[in-house]
Design a protein around this motif. Structure first.
Motif, PDB file in Angstrom:
ATOM      1  N   LYS A  47      39.110  49.908  56.095  1.00  0.00           N
ATOM      2  CA  LYS A  47      39.646  51.235  55.773  1.00  0.00           C
ATOM      3  C   LYS A  47      40.691  51.118  54.661  1.00  0.00           C
ATOM      4  CE  LYS A  47      41.772  55.151  58.176  1.00  0.00           C
ATOM      5  NZ  LYS A  47      43.126  55.226  57.676  1.00  0.00           N
ATOM      6  N   ASP A  48      41.608  50.168  54.791  1.00  0.00           N
ATOM      7  CA  ASP A  48      42.639  49.971  53.767  1.00  0.00           C
ATOM      8  C   ASP A  48      42.029  49.587  52.422  1.00  0.00           C
ATOM      9  OD1 ASP A  48      44.625  50.564  55.578  1.00  0.00           O
ATOM     10  OD2 ASP A  48      45.124  48.472  56.007  1.00  0.00           O
ATOM     11  N   LYS A  49      41.031  48.712  52.443  1.00  0.00           N
ATOM     12  CA  LYS A  49      40.404  48.266  51.206  1.00  0.00           C
ATOM     13  C   LYS A  49      39.691  49.422  50.506  1.00  0.00           C
ATOM     14  CE  LYS A  49      37.347  44.708  49.413  1.00  0.00           C
ATOM     15  NZ  LYS A  49      36.463  43.598  49.737  1.00  0.00           N
ATOM     16  N   ILE A  50      38.996  50.249  51.259  1.00  0.00           N
ATOM     17  CA  ILE A  50      38.299  51.393  50.674  1.00  0.00           C
ATOM     18  C   ILE A  50      39.290  52.403  50.118  1.00  0.00           C
ATOM     19  CG2 ILE A  50      36.868  53.401  51.258  1.00  0.00           C
ATOM     20  CD1 ILE A  50      35.200  51.508  53.013  1.00  0.00           C
ATOM     21  N   GLU A  51      40.382  52.645  50.836  1.00  0.00           N
ATOM     22  CA  GLU A  51      41.395  53.579  50.347  1.00  0.00           C
ATOM     23  C   GLU A  51      42.060  53.059  49.078  1.00  0.00           C
ATOM     24  OE1 GLU A  51      43.969  54.258  53.680  1.00  0.00           O
ATOM     25  OE2 GLU A  51      42.527  55.594  54.659  1.00  0.00           O
ATOM     26  N   GLN A  52      42.332  51.761  49.021  1.00  0.00           N
ATOM     27  CA  GLN A  52      42.932  51.178  47.818  1.00  0.00           C
ATOM     28  C   GLN A  52      41.987  51.273  46.627  1.00  0.00           C
ATOM     29  OE1 GLN A  52      44.019  47.204  48.859  1.00  0.00           O
ATOM     30  NE2 GLN A  52      45.936  47.810  49.829  1.00  0.00           N
ATOM     31  N   LEU A  59      41.061  45.668  42.948  1.00  0.00           N
ATOM     32  CA  LEU A  59      40.132  45.250  41.903  1.00  0.00           C
ATOM     33  C   LEU A  59      38.703  45.371  42.420  1.00  0.00           C
ATOM     34  CD1 LEU A  59      41.783  41.965  40.597  1.00  0.00           C
ATOM     35  CD2 LEU A  59      41.669  44.149  39.427  1.00  0.00           C
ATOM     36  N   PRO A  60      37.783  45.774  41.559  1.00  0.00           N
ATOM     37  CA  PRO A  60      36.373  45.742  41.956  1.00  0.00           C
ATOM     38  C   PRO A  60      35.933  44.304  42.230  1.00  0.00           C
ATOM     39  CG  PRO A  60      36.674  47.052  39.972  1.00  0.00           C
ATOM     40  CD  PRO A  60      37.973  46.380  40.260  1.00  0.00           C
ATOM     41  N   GLU A  61      34.885  44.142  42.998  1.00  0.00           N
ATOM     42  CA  GLU A  61      34.448  42.809  43.433  1.00  0.00           C
ATOM     43  C   GLU A  61      34.112  41.890  42.256  1.00  0.00           C
ATOM     44  OE1 GLU A  61      34.105  39.924  46.050  1.00  0.00           O
ATOM     45  OE2 GLU A  61      34.637  41.958  46.624  1.00  0.00           O
ATOM     46  N   ASP A  62      33.464  42.408  41.213  1.00  0.00           N
ATOM     47  CA  ASP A  62      33.113  41.551  40.080  1.00  0.00           C
ATOM     48  C   ASP A  62      34.359  41.080  39.333  1.00  0.00           C
ATOM     49  OD1 ASP A  62      33.581  44.143  39.191  1.00  0.00           O
ATOM     50  OD2 ASP A  62      32.211  43.983  37.494  1.00  0.00           O
ATOM     51  N   GLU A  63      35.361  41.944  39.211  1.00  0.00           N
ATOM     52  CA  GLU A  63      36.608  41.537  38.549  1.00  0.00           C
ATOM     53  C   GLU A  63      37.384  40.545  39.407  1.00  0.00           C
ATOM     54  OE1 GLU A  63      38.988  44.803  37.237  1.00  0.00           O
ATOM     55  OE2 GLU A  63      37.341  45.697  36.095  1.00  0.00           O
ATOM     56  N   ARG A  64      37.342  40.729  40.718  1.00  0.00           N
ATOM     57  CA  ARG A  64      38.029  39.799  41.611  1.00  0.00           C
ATOM     58  C   ARG A  64      37.404  38.412  41.528  1.00  0.00           C
ATOM     59  NH1 ARG A  64      37.732  42.501  46.168  1.00  0.00           N
ATOM     60  NH2 ARG A  64      39.761  43.426  45.892  1.00  0.00           N
ATOM     61  N   SER A  65      36.079  38.341  41.498  1.00  0.00           N
ATOM     62  CA  SER A  65      35.420  37.038  41.408  1.00  0.00           C
ATOM     63  C   SER A  65      35.686  36.382  40.054  1.00  0.00           C
ATOM     64  CB  SER A  65      33.925  37.166  41.666  1.00  0.00           C
ATOM     65  OG  SER A  65      33.319  37.968  40.689  1.00  0.00           O
ATOM     66  N   GLU A  66      35.727  37.192  38.981  1.00  0.00           N
ATOM     67  CA  GLU A  66      36.038  36.639  37.665  1.00  0.00           C
ATOM     68  C   GLU A  66      37.477  36.121  37.628  1.00  0.00           C
ATOM     69  OE1 GLU A  66      35.939  37.768  32.916  1.00  0.00           O
ATOM     70  OE2 GLU A  66      35.863  39.382  34.396  1.00  0.00           O
ATOM     71  N   LEU A  67      38.398  36.846  38.243  1.00  0.00           N
ATOM     72  CA  LEU A  67      39.791  36.415  38.287  1.00  0.00           C
ATOM     73  C   LEU A  67      39.918  35.095  39.041  1.00  0.00           C
ATOM     74  CD1 LEU A  67      42.760  37.011  37.671  1.00  0.00           C
ATOM     75  CD2 LEU A  67      42.840  38.358  39.766  1.00  0.00           C
ATOM     76  N   GLN A  68      39.215  34.951  40.150  1.00  0.00           N
ATOM     77  CA  GLN A  68      39.250  33.695  40.901  1.00  0.00           C
ATOM     78  C   GLN A  68      38.690  32.550  40.061  1.00  0.00           C
ATOM     79  OE1 GLN A  68      37.053  34.780  44.406  1.00  0.00           O
ATOM     80  NE2 GLN A  68      38.908  35.281  45.557  1.00  0.00           N
TER      81      GLN A  68
END
Length: 96
Positions: A47-52, A59-68
């Motif tokens: 719920k928190d992740k969807i609201e954020q 960050l969207p999932e693709d940006e999060r994976s690129e950042l990692q």
């Protein structure tokens, strides 16, 4: 004792529908979690992740994976730089 614990992966559609039970249909988080057979804290996190993400904070999932990936690459390059610095100092001392 050395067994690796496996976690159940839920599809994004399931997560969205679970959060919709709380947000749109008026269920409480514990009620919705119990009816779906999942842990309450898991539903709170979804719920928190969807609201954020709706508010643009997450960050969207693709940006999060690129950042990692970039952080890992940055760490590797820093290590290589330190090794080269030590090697050059060692060889400079040997040349004298």
């Amino acid at each position: 004792m050395g067994q690796k614990r496996s976690y159940k992966q839920y599809p994004q559609e399931f997560k969205d529908e679970a959060v919709a039970l709380v947000n749109e249909q008026g269920y409480s988080v514990p009620e919705a979690a119990k009816s779906l057979g999942i842990a309450t804290n898991m539903l709170y996190r979804w719920k928190d992740k969807i609201e954020q993400s709706r508010q643009g904070e997450a960050l969207p999932e693709d940006e999060r994976s690129e950042l990692q990936r970039l952080r890992k690459e940055n760490k590797q390059l820093r290590m290589e730089k330190e090794i080269l610095k030590k090697a050059s100092a060692f060889f400079a001392k040997e040349m004298k």
